[in-house]
Design a protein around this motif. Structure first.
Motif, PDB file in Angstrom:
ATOM      1  N   TRP A  83       0.842  -1.202   0.000  1.00  0.00           N
ATOM      2  CA  TRP A  83       0.000   0.000   0.000  1.00  0.00           C
ATOM      3  C   TRP A  83       0.868   1.239   0.000  1.00  0.00           C
ATOM      4  O   TRP A  83       1.975   1.240   0.540  1.00  0.00           O
ATOM      5  N   ASP A  84       0.353   2.322  -0.565  1.00  0.00           N
ATOM      6  CA  ASP A  84       1.012   3.626  -0.498  1.00  0.00           C
ATOM      7  C   ASP A  84       0.453   4.389   0.690  1.00  0.00           C
ATOM      8  O   ASP A  84      -0.759   4.397   0.921  1.00  0.00           O
ATOM      9  N   ALA A  85       1.334   5.047   1.432  1.00  0.00           N
ATOM     10  CA  ALA A  85       0.915   5.862   2.567  1.00  0.00           C
ATOM     11  C   ALA A  85       1.230   7.316   2.280  1.00  0.00           C
ATOM     12  O   ALA A  85       2.231   7.635   1.653  1.00  0.00           O
ATOM     13  N   PHE A  86       0.344   8.193   2.717  1.00  0.00           N
ATOM     14  CA  PHE A  86       0.621   9.620   2.588  1.00  0.00           C
ATOM     15  C   PHE A  86      -0.060  10.357   3.731  1.00  0.00           C
ATOM     16  O   PHE A  86      -1.111   9.969   4.209  1.00  0.00           O
ATOM     17  N   SER A 111       0.153  18.479  11.743  1.00  0.00           N
ATOM     18  CA  SER A 111      -0.292  17.864  12.992  1.00  0.00           C
ATOM     19  C   SER A 111       0.276  16.463  13.155  1.00  0.00           C
ATOM     20  O   SER A 111       0.518  16.008  14.260  1.00  0.00           O
ATOM     21  N   GLY A 112       0.478  15.748  12.049  1.00  0.00           N
ATOM     22  CA  GLY A 112       1.023  14.403  12.114  1.00  0.00           C
ATOM     23  C   GLY A 112       0.112  13.400  12.786  1.00  0.00           C
ATOM     24  O   GLY A 112       0.559  12.363  13.250  1.00  0.00           O
ATOM     25  N   LYS A 113      -1.177  13.674  12.856  1.00  0.00           N
ATOM     26  CA  LYS A 113      -2.084  12.789  13.574  1.00  0.00           C
ATOM     27  C   LYS A 113      -2.889  11.866  12.659  1.00  0.00           C
ATOM     28  O   LYS A 113      -3.594  11.000  13.122  1.00  0.00           O
ATOM     29  N   ASN A 114      -2.822  12.063  11.360  1.00  0.00           N
ATOM     30  CA  ASN A 114      -3.595  11.255  10.422  1.00  0.00           C
ATOM     31  C   ASN A 114      -2.700  10.774   9.284  1.00  0.00           C
ATOM     32  O   ASN A 114      -1.810  11.485   8.843  1.00  0.00           O
ATOM     33  N   ILE A 115      -2.999   9.577   8.803  1.00  0.00           N
ATOM     34  CA  ILE A 115      -2.293   9.046   7.643  1.00  0.00           C
ATOM     35  C   ILE A 115      -3.285   8.246   6.814  1.00  0.00           C
ATOM     36  O   ILE A 115      -4.191   7.608   7.361  1.00  0.00           O
ATOM     37  N   LYS A 116      -3.151   8.332   5.493  1.00  0.00           N
ATOM     38  CA  LYS A 116      -4.030   7.591   4.588  1.00  0.00           C
ATOM     39  C   LYS A 116      -3.234   6.498   3.896  1.00  0.00           C
ATOM     40  O   LYS A 116      -2.054   6.670   3.598  1.00  0.00           O
ATOM     41  N   PHE A 117      -3.921   5.397   3.614  1.00  0.00           N
ATOM     42  CA  PHE A 117      -3.338   4.309   2.838  1.00  0.00           C
ATOM     43  C   PHE A 117      -4.228   4.054   1.643  1.00  0.00           C
ATOM     44  O   PHE A 117      -5.452   4.019   1.760  1.00  0.00           O
ATOM     45  N   LYS A 159      -7.275  10.174  -7.102  1.00  0.00           N
ATOM     46  CA  LYS A 159      -7.905   8.948  -6.594  1.00  0.00           C
ATOM     47  C   LYS A 159      -7.669   8.788  -5.102  1.00  0.00           C
ATOM     48  O   LYS A 159      -8.502   8.264  -4.388  1.00  0.00           O
ATOM     49  N   ARG A 160      -6.502   9.242  -4.621  1.00  0.00           N
ATOM     50  CA  ARG A 160      -6.189   9.115  -3.201  1.00  0.00           C
ATOM     51  C   ARG A 160      -7.209   9.828  -2.323  1.00  0.00           C
ATOM     52  O   ARG A 160      -7.482   9.409  -1.220  1.00  0.00           O
ATOM     53  N   LYS A 161      -7.749  10.924  -2.847  1.00  0.00           N
ATOM     54  CA  LYS A 161      -8.664  11.743  -2.048  1.00  0.00           C
ATOM     55  C   LYS A 161      -9.954  11.010  -1.712  1.00  0.00           C
ATOM     56  O   LYS A 161     -10.576  11.283  -0.689  1.00  0.00           O
ATOM     57  N   LEU A 181      -8.222   5.806   6.242  1.00  0.00           N
ATOM     58  CA  LEU A 181      -7.652   6.880   7.058  1.00  0.00           C
ATOM     59  C   LEU A 181      -7.461   6.368   8.482  1.00  0.00           C
ATOM     60  O   LEU A 181      -8.408   5.876   9.105  1.00  0.00           O
ATOM     61  N   TYR A 182      -6.225   6.472   8.987  1.00  0.00           N
ATOM     62  CA  TYR A 182      -5.933   6.099  10.372  1.00  0.00           C
ATOM     63  C   TYR A 182      -5.637   7.369  11.142  1.00  0.00           C
ATOM     64  O   TYR A 182      -4.759   8.152  10.773  1.00  0.00           O
ATOM     65  N   SER A 183      -6.380   7.577  12.222  1.00  0.00           N
ATOM     66  CA  SER A 183      -6.166   8.730  13.105  1.00  0.00           C
ATOM     67  C   SER A 183      -5.650   8.208  14.432  1.00  0.00           C
ATOM     68  O   SER A 183      -6.321   7.396  15.081  1.00  0.00           O
ATOM     69  N   GLN A 184      -4.484   8.653  14.823  1.00  0.00           N
ATOM     70  CA  GLN A 184      -3.884   8.132  16.046  1.00  0.00           C
ATOM     71  C   GLN A 184      -4.633   8.621  17.278  1.00  0.00           C
ATOM     72  O   GLN A 184      -5.392   9.593  17.226  1.00  0.00           O
ATOM     73  N   ALA A 185      -4.409   7.940  18.374  1.00  0.00           N
ATOM     74  CA  ALA A 185      -5.042   8.298  19.639  1.00  0.00           C
ATOM     75  C   ALA A 185      -4.554   9.675  20.090  1.00  0.00           C
ATOM     76  O   ALA A 185      -3.397  10.036  19.902  1.00  0.00           O
ATOM     77  N   THR A 186      -5.472  10.425  20.698  1.00  0.00           N
ATOM     78  CA  THR A 186      -5.126  11.770  21.154  1.00  0.00           C
ATOM     79  C   THR A 186      -5.246  11.927  22.666  1.00  0.00           C
ATOM     80  O   THR A 186      -5.006  12.998  23.195  1.00  0.00           O
ATOM     81  N   GLY A 187      -5.639  10.878  23.353  1.00  0.00           N
ATOM     82  CA  GLY A 187      -5.768  10.951  24.801  1.00  0.00           C
ATOM     83  C   GLY A 187      -6.026   9.590  25.407  1.00  0.00           C
ATOM     84  O   GLY A 187      -6.074   8.564  24.711  1.00  0.00           O
ATOM     85  N   LYS A 188      -6.252   9.578  26.723  1.00  0.00           N
ATOM     86  CA  LYS A 188      -6.438   8.325  27.458  1.00  0.00           C
ATOM     87  C   LYS A 188      -7.862   7.785  27.394  1.00  0.00           C
ATOM     88  O   LYS A 188      -8.084   6.613  27.631  1.00  0.00           O
TER      89      LYS A 188
END
Length: 155
Positions: A102-105, A111-117, A126-128, A133-140
């Motif tokens: 997969w390609d990641a971008f 912010s560095g909090k989201n990445i798409k594959f 097409k990527r759009k 979409l993976y959004s990392q955890a932002t808290g507990k």
């Protein structure tokens, strides 16, 4: 008098015409397999990301670092509150074959909090509209845990 068996030429032509009409009306239902395959692949990737994030969180909990922000590492996977960071390196260490298949971008590099594959070789347009979409955890809290979503509107 001998009875002849078989079909006349007109009967054969009528059958061929009927089969042609059926083929023309049924073909569009079977021509859309590529889009369905892309959507199914994205669903599979979402499942892999969710499963890997859950396993990483479990390992982080065993080591007692699930409540910490960034900076911790479990078995080569950089963490944010127990879940993988939203980087291709962190997720690639958690999911076998992710970076080769997969390609990641980055969605928002600041912010560095989201990445798409998305699929290898897809163009920017097409990527759009065809990605995971993976959004990392932002808290507990559970409401701020890592999330994975799919956009298949342009697949």
């Amino acid at each position: 008098m001998k009875r002849q068996g078989g079909f006349t030429l007109i009967e054969l032509v009528v059958v061929i015409v009927i089969l042609g009409i059926l083929a023309v009306t049924a073909a569009p239902k079977f021509m859309n397999f590529q889009d369905d395959a892309r959507k199914a692949s994205l669903q599979g990737l979402k499942g892999a990301v969710d499963g890997a994030a859950g396993i990483v969180f479990g390992k982080a909990a065993l080591e007692g670092v699930e409540g910490d922000g960034t900076g911790k590492n479990v078995e080569g996977v950089d963490l944010a509150f127990g879940y993988p960071l939203s980087t291709s390196a962190a997720l690639g260490n958690a999911i076998v074959g992710l970076n080769t298949d997969w390609d990641a971008f980055d969605v928002d590099a600041s912010s560095g909090k989201n990445i798409k594959f998305t699929f290898k070789g897809y163009d920017a347009e097409k990527r759009k509209t065809c990605h995971v979409l993976y959004s990392q955890a932002t808290g507990k809290l559970a409401t701020s845990a890592a999330k994975t979503t799919i956009d298949t509107s342009g697949c």
